[in-house]
Design an enzyme around this catalytic site. Structure first.
Site, short mmCIF file in Angstrom:
data_model
loop_
_atom_site.label_atom_id
_atom_site.label_comp_id
_atom_site.label_asym_id
_atom_site.label_seq_id
_atom_site.Cartn_x
_atom_site.Cartn_y
_atom_site.Cartn_z
N ILE A 199 -7.52 -10.54 -7.19
CA ILE A 199 -7.98 -11.91 -7.49
C ILE A 199 -8.59 -12.56 -6.25
CG2 ILE A 199 -6.41 -12.24 -9.41
CD1 ILE A 199 -4.51 -13.73 -7.56
N GLY A 251 -7.39 -12.54 -2.89
CA GLY A 251 -6.50 -13.10 -1.86
C GLY A 251 -7.10 -12.93 -0.46
N ASP A 281 -12.94 -3.43 -7.58
CA ASP A 281 -11.66 -3.32 -8.30
C ASP A 281 -11.94 -2.76 -9.69
OD1 ASP A 281 -8.69 -4.84 -7.65
OD2 ASP A 281 -9.02 -3.99 -9.65
N ILE A 333 -12.89 3.10 -6.69
CA ILE A 333 -13.23 3.28 -5.27
C ILE A 333 -13.43 4.77 -4.93
CG2 ILE A 333 -12.13 3.05 -2.95
CD1 ILE A 333 -11.13 0.24 -4.10
N SER A 388 -5.89 -3.67 -0.01
CA SER A 388 -4.49 -3.62 -0.45
C SER A 388 -4.41 -2.50 -1.48
CB SER A 388 -4.07 -4.90 -1.16
OG SER A 388 -4.34 -6.04 -0.44
N CYS A 411 0.40 -0.30 -4.63
CA CYS A 411 1.66 -0.16 -3.89
C CYS A 411 2.71 0.65 -4.65
CB CYS A 411 2.21 -1.55 -3.57
SG CYS A 411 2.38 -2.56 -5.04
N SER A 439 -0.79 -9.82 -5.68
CA SER A 439 -1.68 -10.32 -4.64
C SER A 439 -0.93 -10.51 -3.30
CB SER A 439 -2.33 -11.63 -5.11
OG SER A 439 -3.33 -12.03 -4.21
C1 LIG Z 1 -2.13 -4.55 -4.77
S1 LIG Z 1 -3.45 -5.00 -5.78
C2 LIG Z 1 -4.52 -5.83 -4.66
C3 LIG Z 1 -4.47 -7.29 -4.79
C4 LIG Z 1 -5.46 -8.09 -3.99
N1 LIG Z 1 -5.27 -8.00 -2.57
C5 LIG Z 1 -5.39 -9.54 -4.41
O1 LIG Z 1 -5.42 -10.43 -3.58
O2 LIG Z 1 -5.28 -9.79 -5.61
C6 LIG Z 1 -4.30 -3.47 -5.98
C7 LIG Z 1 -5.60 -3.59 -6.76
O3 LIG Z 1 -6.27 -2.34 -6.66
C8 LIG Z 1 -6.94 -2.08 -7.87
N2 LIG Z 1 -7.17 -0.62 -7.89
C9 LIG Z 1 -6.24 0.35 -7.95
N3 LIG Z 1 -6.81 1.57 -7.87
C10 LIG Z 1 -8.16 1.35 -7.76
C11 LIG Z 1 -9.28 2.21 -7.65
N4 LIG Z 1 -9.13 3.53 -7.64
N5 LIG Z 1 -10.51 1.66 -7.56
C12 LIG Z 1 -10.65 0.31 -7.59
N6 LIG Z 1 -9.62 -0.56 -7.68
C13 LIG Z 1 -8.39 -0.04 -7.77
C14 LIG Z 1 -6.00 -2.61 -8.93
O4 LIG Z 1 -6.70 -2.91 -10.11
C15 LIG Z 1 -5.41 -3.84 -8.25
O5 LIG Z 1 -6.14 -5.00 -8.58
#
Ligand SMILES: C[S@@+](CC[C@H](N)C(=O)[O-])C[C@H]1O[C@@H](n2cnc3c(N)ncnc32)[C@H](O)[C@@H]1O
Length: 354
Positions: free
Chosen positions: A19, A21, A40, A63, A82, A85, A336
């Site tokens: 979102i 952050g 994302d 990614i 990020s 996790c 987040s």
């Molecule tokens: C821990 S959250 C990150 C939150 C972010 N820092 C925020 O402020 O909201 C991890 C994010 O990585 C995304 N994600 C996970 N694997 C991914 C990938 N292979 N490619 C792109 N996005 C990915 C998820 O959809 C999720 O929104």
């Protein structure tokens, strides 16, 4: 106060953007920057991101498909990330680098090894537990191979006078030409304080400062099911409290371990409520009805998504899009970051003192 490197408008790539952050933290840290791309795969978080940052090039993309060539062409100064996790959480299976959700991170590290124009700065955030993972070893090994000076931290907002616990791992990395082999090969030690952000003060803001005006807010009461069956595991705070527990993506779905609930009865002091006579009586109740009747006068409610966002340091300009439900919002916020803590980290990373 540290001097920030403001020699230019830093270009930023935001991986696992959620979102936004990291984007809000960049704004809060006061450096001129432009997010040149955010990535994302999640449709809901992308809706929230796009609503708040309509002018950012947001890629709904895995990614894993990003190539060294593409990243070299974008040639960003700063990478924020990020990664998921779940492979590192205390309660999960801890599959670490064997977990498919770590694949994109491994590919990103491989790209970093092969790139001609690696970013000058990197900030990574993850859960407590990442520091002992193989993924962390891969991160440090990759960064040192590409001449980054790395500093690692374990920090919680509670250290910065914010009434919330959210212990998180952070790695800050700055690429440097002048580093010695010793600097580049020594294992960084995990630090628990930032150099210039005073974390020693005992003064802490109270939960009440983060609450919404009762006029405009719709509150969700803690359901009877929780009061009758799980009262013991609820983490109860009130507006005078100087603490709250970490809000997770499952907030409101489970009673225990997902975030605090608010006691709206101002006559009740919640500091030691679990050892009070009220909970002594709760333990002795014979059925759910009796337990519900005992806890109902506390007026327990959930924090609203806006209030969770406030506690997590999101500015008042952060908005919930009309098509996003509260449940989706809690989930996205739970995944987040604390914007204030990350902005302090970014300020340090981008300062001449780093
Ligand atoms: C821990 S959250 C990150 C939150 C972010 N820092 C925020 O402020 O909201 C991890 C994010 O990585 C995304 N994600 C996970 N694997 C991914 C990938 N292979 N490619 C792109 N996005 C990915 C998820 O959809 C999720 O929104």
């Amino acid at each position: 106060m540290e001097s920030l490197e403001v020699e230019r408008n830093w270009s930023v790539l935001e991986f696992y953007a959620g979102i936004g952050g990291m984007h809000f933290a960049l704004r809060a840290c006061g450096v001129p920057f432009k997010v040149v791309g955010a990535f994302d795969i999640n449709t809901t978080t992308n809706q929230i991101y796009a609503h708040n940052f309509p002018n950012v090039l947001l890629h709904q993309r895995n990614i894993q498909v990003l190539t060294t060539k593409t990243l070299d062409k974008i040639n960003a100064d700063i990478w924020t990330m990020s990664p998921p996790c779940q492979p590192f959480t205390r309660l999960g299976k801890k599959l670490d680098v064997e977990d498919r959700r770590t694949d994109s991170f491994k590919i990103l590290m491989q790209n970093l090894v092969e790139m001609q124009n690696p970013p000058r700065f990197i900030l990574l955030e993850n859960v407590k537990g990442f520091e002992t993972s193989e993924a962390r070893e891969l991160l440090i090994e990759t960064l040192q191979k590409r001449s980054y000076i790395v500093k690692e931290y374990l920090l919680s907002p509670a250290q910065f006078q914010i009434p919330n616990s959210r212990p998180r791992y952070y790695a800050l990395a700055r690429r440097t030409e002048g580093a010695t082999d010793v600097e580049l090969s020594s294992q960084p030690t995990l630090l628990t304080e930032l150099p210039f952000a005073s974390s020693a003060s005992t003064c802490c803001h109270s939960v009440g400062e983060y609450l919404q005006d009762s006029a405009g807010a719709e509150y969700e009461l803690v359901p009877d099911k929780f009061l009758g069956k799980h009262g013991i595991v609820l983490d109860i705070v009130d507006r005078r409290s100087t603490r709250s527990s970490c809000f997770t993506k499952s907030y409101t779905q489970y009673a225990g371990g997902t975030g605090s609930v608010l006691c709206t009865n101002d006559d009740v002091q919640t500091d030691n409520i679990k050892t009070s006579s009220l909970f002594e009586r709760y333990e002795k109740c014979v059925d759910d009805e009796e337990r519900i009747a005992l806890l109902r006068p506390l007026g327990l409610r959930f924090f609203t998504p806006r209030e969770v966002a406030n506690i997590m340091g999101f500015p008042s300009t952060f908005e919930q899009p009309p098509m996003t439900s509260s449940r989706q919002m809690y989930k996205a916020l739970g995944n987040s970051i604390n914007v204030v803590v990350v902005s302090l980290l970014l300020r340090y990373l981008l300062s001449a003192e780093f």
